[in-house]
Scaffold this active site. Structure first.
Site, PDB file in Angstrom:
ATOM      1  N   PHE A 503       0.814  -1.218   0.000  1.00  0.00           N
ATOM      2  CA  PHE A 503       0.000   0.000   0.000  1.00  0.00           C
ATOM      3  C   PHE A 503       0.846   1.266   0.000  1.00  0.00           C
ATOM      4  O   PHE A 503       0.330   2.342  -0.187  1.00  0.00           O
ATOM      5  CB  PHE A 503      -0.890   0.003   1.232  1.00  0.00           C
ATOM      6  CG  PHE A 503      -0.136   0.438   2.442  1.00  0.00           C
ATOM      7  CD1 PHE A 503       0.754  -0.435   3.035  1.00  0.00           C
ATOM      8  CD2 PHE A 503      -0.271   1.720   2.935  1.00  0.00           C
ATOM      9  CE1 PHE A 503       1.492  -0.020   4.108  1.00  0.00           C
ATOM     10  CE2 PHE A 503       0.467   2.122   4.014  1.00  0.00           C
ATOM     11  CZ  PHE A 503       1.346   1.252   4.604  1.00  0.00           C
ATOM     12  N   ASP A 616      -2.148 -12.748   8.021  1.00  0.00           N
ATOM     13  CA  ASP A 616      -0.819 -12.680   7.426  1.00  0.00           C
ATOM     14  C   ASP A 616       0.236 -12.876   8.509  1.00  0.00           C
ATOM     15  O   ASP A 616       1.161 -12.080   8.651  1.00  0.00           O
ATOM     16  CB  ASP A 616      -0.636 -11.349   6.700  1.00  0.00           C
ATOM     17  CG  ASP A 616       0.483 -11.411   5.667  1.00  0.00           C
ATOM     18  OD1 ASP A 616       0.978 -12.526   5.388  1.00  0.00           O
ATOM     19  OD2 ASP A 616       0.875 -10.349   5.159  1.00  0.00           O
TER      20      ASP A 616
END
Ligand code: NAG
Ligand code: NAG
Ligand code: NAG
Ligand code: NAG
Ligand code: NAG
Ligand code: NAG
Length: 833
Positions: A503, A616
């Site tokens: 991101f 994650d």
């Protein structure tokens, strides 16, 4: 109107010297903006004229001019004339005032919520900020209120920004920006915990939260030298009969004590609350006032004294306390200027508040003989100080106002790393049950209200299960001004980049109070991204735990999406395992790191009404602080939207190959057990100190999880461990560790332990490593395992209903402080069975 003041100033000064009787202001503010928002005519309040907003609108930039007028005439105290009209801000709007004289300025905001057309102002929610400070965050108001702030403005302009929260709007009835006399707030406050001098008040933004006239009536703005309002102390006094009110306006002298008419008017110094000791020379008690304050903030307290009771000097000695701290001992008001009835004040700065109550007491001294027990206080001002982020807003008092909470059962946005999600029916019901129990015991504040509908299946995508309305805004992170972020990162210095994610970039930075931070700067957002970003922040702010990297603040100015986290000195766990040349960690260190990370994940899975799945888990997302304490990072940053089913799988595969739950591929269903699988891979990574996928190795060795399982099954795990650990791990500790990792890697989620179980087993592995066992360690450990194994190994046999008593024993909020008992091995979720 202000111009006419000049001549009266002189007279006032004269008068005040002669008799201190001048009631009108001796101070003419250089900057004096008075605005009646939404009004077409000028409005007079007392002797001040608030100008019509249309003629003042050159101060304002707003996307749309919306005026509102109350349909019936408002009668709500002195400021009613200002409350008849308001301005509505549907989008970010800014007032810009030229500042002719730098220095401290008061900013007074007048609010009176009424309903006009489709705007019900009681429902408005918004922020009020200046470039350096946040005054109000998600502010919502139900009754008339005047908010008074003061800041030292050193620039040529003062810009005040109103920003609606989400799809809400902002409003304002009237506004003042007025110069404060330079000498009013000086840098002379004391601290008492520990005792010393506070330095830095000139840079402090202050909010007046209480301004109290002890022993007297309300002193309205008309009778105050600087347009302030002082309220009576009765409502704050504890034990009314312990105190009596006195007054003697004529006695007050503004000479030699440092106080002037501007510090507080005669009407304040001329009255006091004193100990009711008149008929009893043996009186020995305190007079105490109690105030509500916001925890987490420091407060500046100004005590106004004027001895209007004594007949002779040195008649009165008393003690002054803040909470239980003695801040002034044997205070003798007559010694301040060698005279009676001299007005003076004392400033104290508290430490950041822990409690939401602040107590102030005065009481007799008993260290000086032959003094009649007495104590007085004439006035008290309590000012909230900005926190280290420059904010005066922040965590709202929990739950008191849960009606207008936003629904976070929305989609949650941004492609930033991992995804949060999913509710499992079992956990869900378990929590609902526990919540009810807690509520009955008065602990309901810990809980996010939620409804149970729809929480009955695994849910795909980055959203909470349907229909689970939550209210999460009681604990928002802090908004940090863009300028502060800019400064903290040395203008987003490329050489300060410590990481690059999908991101955007992560920068190292230092806030101006010295706090080290990690700054994640997302790519510029779209319109839709904004709402999602805000939802993210709300969610992130909820997760506070010793073993989760915490969000310090965020910045959404200028289309930015910036998240600011605590800085983790020692970087990622991965970097300490291989590839970076860091010194090798001992087995004990590794176990402790795994335990810390397991606690963080356990908290994510169980600490809230809804399980949050990290998605994650990997060694690069376990960070280490300066003491090598592990904290899980990157939780809660989620990818949103309907496309999730397609894209996120591939993203995840790319991002975290080697850690991914095989069942997730098969069934396309994410559960916390997916995290457990990934954590199992991390455990082997920690043990073997090699990448989870290493294509350079022979085929059967490429995938660490497969490779390690093979050796574990052969009972020869020690053959593949990190060479620096060889001979340093006790065999039973290694065996326990290997077993734990193996269970985590079970093919089916239902066969994997919960994080609670994993945590318990790791703690046990640590004990086995550390234990100084007399006799045969193998025997010893076998006994213990035998004792526990029914729960550990056969958890699917345990009844679905978790014993609530056991559960409560393990404080839900923060498990890190609780010694891990066997509770966890019995703590079994009823998910999917
Ligand atoms: C309001 O007062 C301002 C400043 O005193 C003046 O310039 C303006 O003409 C007045 N407006 C009206 C509508 O009276
Ligand atoms: C305005 O909102 C408040 C708070 O939500 C509510 O109590 C009140 O009834 C509303 N008034 C109107 C007229 O809708
Ligand atoms: C305002 O800040 C400046 C420094 O930036 C300082 O010199 C000045 O004394 C301050 N004024 C007040 C009133 O605190
Ligand atoms: C101001 O003080 C005077 C005299 O002390 C009093 O008569 C008057 O009522 C006060 N005005 C207000 C608005 O409180
Ligand atoms: C007054 O309050 C202080 C602080 O709580 C306490 O230490 C002291 O003993 C009290 N004095 C009396 C006489 O109760
Ligand atoms: C308040 O904000 C200023 C910056 O405007 C900062 O220097 C100061 O340290 C902050 N105060 C506290 C108590 O953190």
């Amino acid at each position: 109107m202000m111009g006419g003041r000049g001549s009266t100033v002189f007279i006032c000064v004269l008068l005040s010297i002669l008799s201190s009787a001048c009631l009108s202001s001796g101070f003419t503010p250089v900057d004096n903006y008075l605005i009646d928002c939404g009004s077409l005519t000028n409005t007079t309040v007392g002797d001040r004229v608030f100008v019509a907003d249309n003629s003042a609108s050159n101060f304002l930039s707003t996307p749309k001019n919306t005026f509102a007028k109350a349909s019936i005439s408002v009668t709500s105290g002195d400021y009613s004339p200002l409350y008849q009209t308001a301005r509505i801000f549907d989008g970010t709007s800014k007032y810009t005032f030229g500042i002719s004289q730098p220095g401290r300025h008061w900013i007074r905001l007048y609010f009176y919520p009424f309903v006009s057309g489709s705007y019900n102002m009681s429902r408005a929610s918004f922020d009020v900020t200046t470039p350096n400070h946040a005054f109000l965050i998600n502010f919502n108001v139900k009754t008339s209120v005047v908010k008074e702030f003061s800041v030292n403005v050193t620039s040529k302009n003062l810009v005040i920004t109103f920003t609606p929260s989400g799809n809400s709007f902002a409003f304002l009835n009237a506004l003042e920006v007025v110069s404060v006399p330079d000498g009013l707030i000086t840098d002379d406050a004391d601290t008492f915990n520990p005792a010393g001098g506070f330095k830095g008040l000139p840079f402090q933004a202050l909010e007046t939260v209480y301004r109290v006239n002890m022993g007297g009536p309300t002193v309205s703005f008309e009778n105050d030298t600087l347009g302030r309002t002082w309220v009576p102390d009765k409502n704050f006094l504890i034990g009314n009969n312990l105190a009596i009110s006195i007054s003697n306006f004529a006695a007050v002298k503004y000479v030699g004590g440092g106080a002037t008419q501007e510090s507080a008017p005669n009407a304040v110094y001329g009255t006091a609350t004193r100990m009711n000791s008149e008929n009893d020379p043996n009186s020995n008690f305190n007079v105490t006032w109690e105030f509500n304050v916001n925890p987490g903030f420091q407060y500046l307290l100004r005590f106004h004294f004027c001895d209007i009771v004594s007949r002779n000097p040195n008649d009165l000695y008393f003690n002054v306390y803040i909470d239980s701290w003695l801040v002034a001992e044997n205070l003798d008001p007559s010694s301040v200027a060698d005279a009676l009835a001299v007005a003076f004040y004392r400033d104290f700065v508290t430490a950041a508040r822990v409690s939401n109550k602040l107590r102030v007491s005065i009481g007799p001294t008993n260290t000086i003989d032959n003094v009649y027990p007495n104590a007085i206080l004439n006035g008290l001002e309590i000012m909230k100080m900005n926190n280290s982020l420059g904010s005066l807003g922040g965590p709202a008092p929990a739950v008191s106002d849960s009606s207008s909470k936003r629904n976070v059962g929305l989609t949650v946005g941004l492609s930033i790393g991992a995804v949060i999600l999913v509710v499992l029916a079992g956990i869900f019901f378990m929590f609902c049950r526990k919540r009810r129990r807690l509520a009955r015991q008065g602990h309901s504040k810990m809980w996010i209200p939620l409804s149970i509908s729809g929480g009955n299946s695994h849910t795909m995508g980055s959203k909470y299960s349907n229909g689970t309305a939550t209210s999460l805004d009681s604990n928002l992170g802090y908004r940090i001004p863009f300028v502060a972020v800019h400064e903290a990162t040395n203008n987003f210095d490329e050489s300060w980049v410590i990481g690059i994610g999908g991101f955007g970039k992560v920068y190292k930075g230092t806030l101006n109070d010295g706090t080290k931070v990690a700054v994640k700067r997302g790519n510029p957002r779209s319109q839709q991204g904004l709402a999602e970003f805000q939802t993210e922040i709300e969610m992130l702010s909820q997760f506070r735990h010793r073993h989760l990297v915490s969000l310090i603040g965020y910045c959404d100015e200028k289309n930015e999406m910036i998240l600011i986290y605590e800085y983790m000195e020692n970087g990622t766990l991965k970097s300490h395992l291989y590839g970076s040349g860091s010194p090798s960690l001992s087995w004990k260190d590794r176990l402790e790191i795994c335990i810390g990370a397991a606690r963080g994940l356990h908290y994510l899975h169980t600490g809230y009404a809804k399980a949050v799945i990290h998605r994650d888990v990997k060694s690069a997302n376990i960070l280490l602080d300066e003491n090598f304490m592990a904290k899980v990072a990157d939780f809660g940053l989620s990818k949103t939207g309907p496309e999730i089913d397609q894209t996120h799988v591939s993203t995840a595969v790319k991002g975290s190959f080697g850690y991914l739950d095989p069942e997730y591929f098969r069934r396309q269903q994410l559960t916390e057990k997916s995290d457990v699988y990934s954590f199992g891979v991390v455990l082997f990574e920690v043990l073997c100190a090699r990448p989870v996928i290493d294509p350079s190795l022979p085929r059967e060795m490429v995938n660490l999880a497969e490779w390690a399982m093979k050796w574990h099954k052969r009972g020869q795990l020690e053959q593949i461990i990190d060479s620096t650990l060889v001979g340093k791990i006790r065999p039973d500790s290694l065996r326990k560790f290997g077993e734990t990792a193996e269970k985590c890697l079970a093919d089916f989620g239902v066969d994997r332990p919960s994080m609670g179980d994993v945590l318990w087993n790791l703690e046990y592995a640590l004990q086995l490593q550390e234990a100084v066992v007399p006799g045969d360690p193998e025997d010893n450990s076998t006994n213990m395992i035998g004792e526990l194994s029914p729960q550990i190994n056969n958890f699917s046999d345990v009844d679905n209903s978790v014993s609530a008593a056991q559960f409560e024993a393990s404080s839900v909020d923060d498990l890190s402080g609780v010694s891990m008992s066997r509770v966890f091995s019995q703590l079994v979720k009823s998910e999917g069975r």
